[in-house]
Design an enzyme around this catalytic site. Sequence first.
Site, PDB file in Angstrom:
ATOM      1  N   PHE A 139       0.866  -1.201  -0.109  1.00 53.67           N
ATOM      2  CA  PHE A 139      -0.111   0.131   0.019  1.00 53.67           C
ATOM      3  C   PHE A 139       1.092   1.285  -0.004  1.00 53.67           C
ATOM      4  CE2 PHE A 139      -2.425   3.516   2.071  1.00 53.67           C
ATOM      5  CZ  PHE A 139      -3.456   3.512   1.155  1.00 53.67           C
ATOM      6  N   ASP A 177       9.118   2.222   1.767  1.00 49.62           N
ATOM      7  CA  ASP A 177       8.089   3.070   2.425  1.00 49.62           C
ATOM      8  C   ASP A 177       7.992   2.601   3.901  1.00 49.62           C
ATOM      9  OD1 ASP A 177       5.637   3.963   3.040  1.00 49.62           O
ATOM     10  OD2 ASP A 177       4.741   3.257   1.111  1.00 49.62           O
ATOM     11  N   LYS A 215       2.994   9.528   8.612  1.00 46.20           N
ATOM     12  CA  LYS A 215       2.124   9.413   9.782  1.00 46.20           C
ATOM     13  C   LYS A 215       2.750   9.928  10.929  1.00 46.20           C
ATOM     14  CE  LYS A 215      -0.866   5.502   7.945  1.00 46.20           C
ATOM     15  NZ  LYS A 215      -0.325   5.243   6.495  1.00 46.20           N
TER      16      LYS A 215
HETATM   17  C1  PLP Z   1      -0.594   5.407   5.300  1.00 47.78           C
HETATM   18  C2  PLP Z   1       0.056   5.003   4.193  1.00 47.78           C
HETATM   19  C3  PLP Z   1       0.618   5.714   2.785  1.00 47.78           C
HETATM   20  C4  PLP Z   1      -0.311   6.968   2.433  1.00 47.78           C
HETATM   21  O1  PLP Z   1      -0.251   7.973   3.441  1.00 47.78           O
HETATM   22  P1  PLP Z   1      -1.067   9.146   3.467  1.00 47.78           P
HETATM   23  O2  PLP Z   1      -0.791  10.258   4.557  1.00 47.78           O
HETATM   24  O3  PLP Z   1      -2.623   8.698   3.542  1.00 47.78           O
HETATM   25  O4  PLP Z   1      -1.327   9.731   2.238  1.00 47.78           O
HETATM   26  C5  PLP Z   1       1.328   5.348   2.284  1.00 47.78           C
HETATM   27  N1  PLP Z   1       2.234   4.000   2.410  1.00 47.78           N
HETATM   28  C6  PLP Z   1       2.076   3.321   3.495  1.00 47.78           C
HETATM   29  C7  PLP Z   1       2.833   2.266   3.775  1.00 47.78           C
HETATM   30  C8  PLP Z   1       0.848   3.889   4.564  1.00 47.78           C
HETATM   31  O5  PLP Z   1       0.859   3.204   5.542  1.00 47.78           O
END
Ligand code: PLP
Length: 397
Positions: A139, A224, A253
Amino acid sequence: MTTSAQWIARGDKHVAKTYGRYPLVAARGEGCQLWDVDGKRYLDFLAGVAVNNLGHCHPKVVAALQQQAAELIHCSNFYHIPSQIELAELLCEHSFGDRVFFCNSGAEANEAAMKLVRKYSAEKYGSNRFEVITALASFHGRTIGTISATGQDKVKAGFNPLLPGFHYVPFGDAEALRKAITPNICAVMLEPVQGEGGVRVAPPGYLEAVRQICDEHDLMLVFDEVQVGCGRTGSLFAYEQDGVAPDVLTLAKALAGGPPIGAMVATEKAAECFGPGTHGSTFGGNPLMATAAVTAMRTLLEDGVLDNCVAMGDYLRNRLEELKGRHPFINEVRGRGLILGVELTIPGADIVSQALQQGLLINCTANTVLRFLPPLIVTREEIDEAMTILDGILQKI
Ligand SMILES: *Cc1c(COP(=O)(O)O)cnc(C)c1O
């Protein structure tokens, strides 16, 4: 006073329907606790999906925000911003990185990373080499670019045409990744621990093997860590525990302890191609968020928060393993630090709803995985309270 039911009815009329929301109307938070507008208390083991790593309204973050808000909230990136500079220094001092680009969210951090790897490759190898390998069940966000990168069909339905050039391989299988490499691949992007995909930790040796493959082919390796960075796994960054560094790291986050911020950390080699005019963001690294992030990072590093994460991560994992011993529909307990998943043989949505009714916030990913993301300052007593609620629910299944 407006009740929860009244707020929910009003929200139904004018707020976009993009979320399947639970019937909780949030009013106030403190540490691991959240209260709704009716005064009901919840134990928050979701922490805003790994945003509130320092708990709700950490006093140091609140004080930093209050002071900075009265001094300077916003100033253009046409000028230099001291707290942004301090944050970049902190991030580089504590990581593999040399340079940081600031933005406002995880998706934006990944967009920056995707632009960077394309630019790096285009300058060196020409414009055909722009394709990226990502993992199935990954994701990476909700923009057109990041849903293209995400290895899950459910986020893509109805949004064609997506960006071309993404190839998805099974997470944890280095040979599959090696086989997916063509002369047009420029980068590999992975989460060291998949969050939304069901709390899946990279198997031992996997990221090391991927690093080696990337080095052989001069591919940029992007981690990521939007969800699992900033202390969540017990180290400041998850990759540290795998003993491999990426070329590019994306964060968001929990970086500012609650307020929105995103960052892309990169080596000098990778970041060199990002000169003036190549990328930008109006709000990225603004004084208010950057100040909060400097404070949040210092708190994370100085106040024993990482040690607590490791200790409480072990404790919660043991308590969940205990539940597994008593409930045959629990298949597996997995994760690292305080990102823990309980994989069930049955769907988890109903358990999440019942937990909410009984004052415990968790969620369910990948349909059958209960996900636990408590603040990293959680105590043994709070974990015990959560486990009592959960056990009571599981016993009735
Ligand atoms: C939450 C998340 C995103 C997206 O972050 P947003 O601030 O909602 O755009 C991208 N990568 C990972 C692994 C995430 O958990």
